[in-house]
Design an enzyme around this catalytic site. Structure first.
Site, PDB file in Angstrom:
ATOM      1  N   SER A 131       0.825  -1.208   0.000  1.00 28.62           N
ATOM      2  CA  SER A 131       0.000   0.000   0.000  1.00 28.62           C
ATOM      3  C   SER A 131       0.864   1.266   0.000  1.00 28.62           C
ATOM      4  CB  SER A 131      -0.937  -0.097   1.202  1.00 28.62           C
ATOM      5  OG  SER A 131      -1.646   1.066   1.440  1.00 28.62           O
ATOM      6  N   ASP A 136      -9.544  -4.808  -4.185  1.00 28.57           N
ATOM      7  CA  ASP A 136      -8.773  -3.869  -3.385  1.00 28.57           C
ATOM      8  C   ASP A 136      -9.381  -2.475  -3.531  1.00 28.57           C
ATOM      9  OD1 ASP A 136      -6.816  -2.214  -2.286  1.00 28.57           O
ATOM     10  OD2 ASP A 136      -5.191  -3.535  -2.918  1.00 28.57           O
ATOM     11  N   HIS A 163      -7.498  -5.430   0.098  1.00 26.76           N
ATOM     12  CA  HIS A 163      -6.288  -4.678   0.434  1.00 26.76           C
ATOM     13  C   HIS A 163      -5.444  -5.333   1.531  1.00 26.76           C
ATOM     14  CE1 HIS A 163      -3.962  -1.067  -0.045  1.00 26.76           C
ATOM     15  NE2 HIS A 163      -3.982  -0.828   1.249  1.00 26.76           N
TER      16      HIS A 163
END
Ligand SMILES: *[C@@H]1O[C@H](CO)[C@@H](O)[C@H](O)[C@H]1NC(C)=O
Ligand SMILES: *[C@@H]1O[C@H](CO)[C@@H](O)[C@H](O)[C@H]1NC(C)=O
Ligand SMILES: *[C@@H]1O[C@H](CO)[C@@H](O)[C@H](O)[C@H]1NC(C)=O
Ligand SMILES: *[C@@H]1O[C@H](CO)[C@@H](O)[C@H](O)[C@H]1NC(C)=O
Ligand SMILES: *[C@@H]1O[C@H](CO)[C@@H](O)[C@H](O)[C@H]1NC(C)=O
Ligand SMILES: *[C@@H]1O[C@H](CO)[C@@H](O)[C@H](O)[C@H]1NC(C)=O
Length: 403
Positions: A170, A346, A375
């Site tokens: 991320s 995601d 995610h």
């Protein structure tokens, strides 16, 4: 199943859940352990290091120098957590499931970074995070420019290696894309391999309900400062409740997940997680970041540009950047061999946005698409070891062998 029956099922689940005695959410000791204890309780050695950035932030960096059964130390690898998260993210599952433990047992020297402002990096040589607004005057621009190279050079200095492998999740990929492609420095010479899990650069299609807190771009900063202040991003519970409804729908099946800012940003997850460990995940996150960092994410979501923080006026931008508009980042000059792993569900690293990475990257050595991952599955899914880590480690060993 018809929609109506579906609602009845959900409703009855909802009332059953509420009628039941309060869940013993804190029963698992992993909920209360700090990162050192999490690592040691699984049988690994853990060292704590402090890395001071050029602008004075003191980052807590943790090291698992070797596996459970050996004491020989292999090549270094840095794992970097995502938005609102902390280094704990890599060690919240069991040894054969958590990437940090798997890499240590294979013989790597595993380092876990923490970005400025989170639980383990809430310190500064001059500013007090509890009192000084100046402490919170940062966004991911600063993490890329300073935290990332500071941690990497610190580790290279301690380990006496000239290259490190890097795994980002991320926001950990965002700062790598920003800095490894930065033509103004040589950091990428010292990165042998980069694994990008849930890659973020352009985020115009993110699905997080935070987008309902968007407003006219000129007003965005002011509006967010009004809602959340100017320091640490700590949304009030009524805002979390409101956002939680968008995250999970009207009927909360699992409040501790739906109203947790981490899942509000990344999407609630049920399919691939070990449901009994949800209290462990939610007790370690969210970890702190600044309101300014969140505004920066909102700006990028709105503009769909991979761009530095935009100040209010051309004059302010000039002051910060020596140009009247905030500069754009580019990954085209990044030459680090890179693996990109992306997912269909995601909310933050939406597949539409990941095409930006594929269109611009010059050094892709591996990619994998996982349709039913969200995610957090990259770090927490019970099957991430089989679905992601096994093949990823095979590729990594070509560019960054353990010894
Ligand atoms: C974790 O807790 C233990 C026991 O209280 C303490 O000795 C250790 O310093 C803590 N580690 C961190 C990183 O806070
Ligand atoms: C460590 O050694 C024990 C006992 O020899 C063995 O059962 C275990 O599988 C080893 N673990 C690893 C990760 O090598
Ligand atoms: C490298 O480590 C040594 C010993 O810990 C320290 O004195 C030195 O300042 C470090 N150099 C850099 C560039 O961090
Ligand atoms: C970074 O890489 C360059 C080029 O290989 C090397 O000369 C330099 O010593 C490395 N830096 C560190 C801190 O290891
Ligand atoms: C799921 O979590 C529970 C509670 O921590 C644990 O006892 C169980 O072994 C886990 N299952 C798997 C498949 O990891
Ligand atoms: C600012 O930009 C101007 C024009 O592009 C350039 O000549 C100057 O060197 C820059 N100043 C700094 C401090 O970077």
């Amino acid at each position: 199943m018809s929609l109506r029956i579906f609602h009845v099922v959900i409703l009855s689940l909802y009332f059953t859940a509420n009628a039941a005695a309060p869940q013993p959410y804190k029963a698992d000791p992993d909920c209360d352990y700090n990162i050192t204890q999490l690592i040691q309780s699984k049988g690994y050695a853990c060292e704590e290091h402090k890395v001071t950035t050029n602008d004075g932030y003191i980052l807590g960096v943790f090291r698992i120098p070797h596996g459970r059964n050996t004491s020989s130390i292999g090549r270094p690898i840095l794992l970097q957590h995502g938005l609102l998260d902390a280094a704990t993210t890599w060690v919240l599952n069991f040894p054969d499931q958590s990437l940090a433990f798997i890499l240590a047992d294979l013989g790597y020297d595993v380092w876990l970074g923490n970005i400025r402002g989170n639980r383990y990096s809430r310190a500064h040589v001059k500013y007090d995070p509890n009192h000084d607004e100046a402490f919170w005057d940062f966004s991911w621009d600063d993490m890329a420019r300073d935290d990332l190279p500071s941690m990497i050079y610190y580790i290279l200095n301690v380990t006496k290696h000239t290259q490190i492998a890097y795994v980002g999740h991320s926001q950990g990929t965002l700062i790598a894309f920003a800095e490894f492609g930065n033509p103004n420095n040589n950091l990428q010479q010292n990165i042998s391999f980069y694994a990008s899990l849930a890659p973020i650069a352009q985020i115009g299609h993110q699905k997080t309900p935070l987008k309902y807190l968007d407003t006219d771009s000129k007003e965005l900063e002011r509006y967010w400062h009004k809602l959340f202040g100017r320091n640490e991003f700590l949304p009030a519970s009524n805002i979390l409740k409101w956002l939680g409804k968008y995250a999970c729908g009207e009927f909360f099946i699992d409040r501790i997940m739906c109203e947790n800012m981490l899942f509000i940003v990344g999407g609630p997850d049920r399919k691939n997680l070990n449901a009994s460990r949800i209290p462990v995940y939610t007790s370690h996150g969210p970890s702190g970041t600044s309101v300014k960092n969140m505004i920066h994410f909102m700006q990028c979501g709105r503009s769909n540009m991979f761009q530095a923080y935009k100040y209010h006026t051309p004059e302010e931008n000039q002051l910060h950047y020596n140009q009247s508009i905030a500069p754009l980042y580019s990954i085209r000059s990044m030459k680090v061999p890179t693996a990109v792993i992306w997912a269909g569900e995601d909310w933050l690293a939406d597949p539409t946005d990941v095409t930006y990475v594929f269109d611009n990257i010059q050094s892709l050595v591996y990619e994998k698409y996982i349709p039913n991952y969200n995610h957090f599955d990259f770090v927490w899914a019970v099957n991430a070891n089989k679905v992601i880590y096994k093949d990823l480690i095979d590729v990594m060993q070509k560019y960054h062998p353990m010894k």
